[in-house]
Structure formats: structure tokens, C-alpha cells
Design an enzyme around this catalytic site. Sequence first.
Site, short mmCIF file in Angstrom:
data_model
loop_
_atom_site.label_atom_id
_atom_site.label_comp_id
_atom_site.label_asym_id
_atom_site.label_seq_id
_atom_site.Cartn_x
_atom_site.Cartn_y
_atom_site.Cartn_z
N GLY A 194 0.75 -1.24 0.00
CA GLY A 194 0.00 0.00 0.00
C GLY A 194 0.78 1.30 0.00
O GLY A 194 0.18 2.36 0.00
N GLU A 198 2.35 -9.64 -2.82
CA GLU A 198 3.09 -10.55 -3.71
C GLU A 198 4.19 -11.31 -2.99
O GLU A 198 4.98 -12.02 -3.62
CB GLU A 198 3.70 -9.76 -4.88
CG GLU A 198 2.69 -9.04 -5.74
CD GLU A 198 1.98 -9.95 -6.74
OE1 GLU A 198 2.13 -11.19 -6.63
OE2 GLU A 198 1.30 -9.42 -7.62
N HIS A 223 4.79 -3.52 -13.69
CA HIS A 223 3.67 -3.51 -14.62
C HIS A 223 4.02 -2.67 -15.85
O HIS A 223 3.35 -1.67 -16.12
CB HIS A 223 2.42 -2.94 -13.94
CG HIS A 223 2.06 -3.61 -12.67
ND1 HIS A 223 1.52 -2.93 -11.59
CD2 HIS A 223 2.16 -4.90 -12.27
CE1 HIS A 223 1.30 -3.77 -10.60
NE2 HIS A 223 1.68 -4.97 -10.99
#
Length: 195
Positions: free
Chosen positions: A33, A62, A83
Site C-alpha cells: 500500500g 506478492e 507492470h
Amino acid sequence: IRRLYERGLVSGVGGNASVLLPSKKQILITPAGYFKGGVAGGDLVKVSLDGKVFGKGRPSSELPTHLVAYRVRDGVGAVVHGHPATAVALITAGMTIPSMTPEHAVMVRRMDVVDFAVPGDAGARAVQESLKRCDVVGIRNHGFFSLGADLHEAASRLEVLEESAKIFLAGRQVGGVSGLQEADLESIREAYSQE
């Protein structure tokens, strides 16, 4: 992880990284977060290779995949999950990202792609077999895990992968492009191994 954020390879709260500590019994991993552009050393979470968290902080969701990578591969000193948008788009569309540059040929020798799995335990199971033989593993509709001897190598693999993805996509848009041929790949790898 800041470097990856600045390069657009992770989002504000997406992506994570870990490093194996010298004892080879614990890792430091990015916290869950946190804004990736502002993570500092003191924010990292210490975790044993069997998943025990030391001190305060909540590790990335993860974590299971990071731990699997250290368990199934010798010589891994760091794991990065990012990503990179172009590369994720291509693998999600079912396309293969060819080696477009010498750096890609050397840094990403073998890459697997697996179907989407929910991050966490399911994601770790989905990539486990691929992590045994590949330094980079892509997950459709999600991202990539990159392994390296250190953070620099793991992060660099993601950077050169995204660079190839962008070159490949741009080439297709202007009439077609092909990756380096197998003979070229072997010559490049041989030349780089002599440096």
C-alpha cells in the site's frame, strides 16, 4: 523501486521489490500500500524465507511469489515485480515480445508467460514452474516478475523488456518489424560474454 516508478514500470501503489539479505535466510520487501515513488529504506519489511514477518509493517501481497523465487532458484539476490504497460498489453493480447535490442538478447534470454492468477498464493503457484528456468515471467492482465543477482539486474531486465515491447509495437504500427534473428542472438551473447 523508485527507479521503476520514475520509468513508469510500476504505478503509485502497484509493483514491489525484494532483496535477499547476506544471511540468505531473510529478505527485505516493499510494504503493502505504500506510494512507490516515496518508499524509503526504513519502510521495508523484513521477512524470513519461511514467511515470518519481523517487526512492524505489512509486506506486499506478492510476498508468496518473492519467497517462491528465492526457494526454487539458486543465485537469486533480488526479485522485482512491475507492470510495464506496453509489455503487459502485448502478452495479454497473446503476442510474443521478440528480442529487439542487444541488451534484451543478453538480459532476457528466456521468458515465460502464464495466464492471470490472483496475486498472492495463487499467483505464486501460477509462476513457480516458470521461475525455475526463466529470469522473467509474465502474467497476462497483470505484470512481470524479474529475477536477478541484485536489484540492478532484476530492474534492468524489466527496463530492456519494456524497451523491446515499445520498439516492437511502434514497428508494427509503421508497417512491420521483426526481432533479432537466432544467429544474431548467438553472436550478440558471445560478444557480450567476452566483455
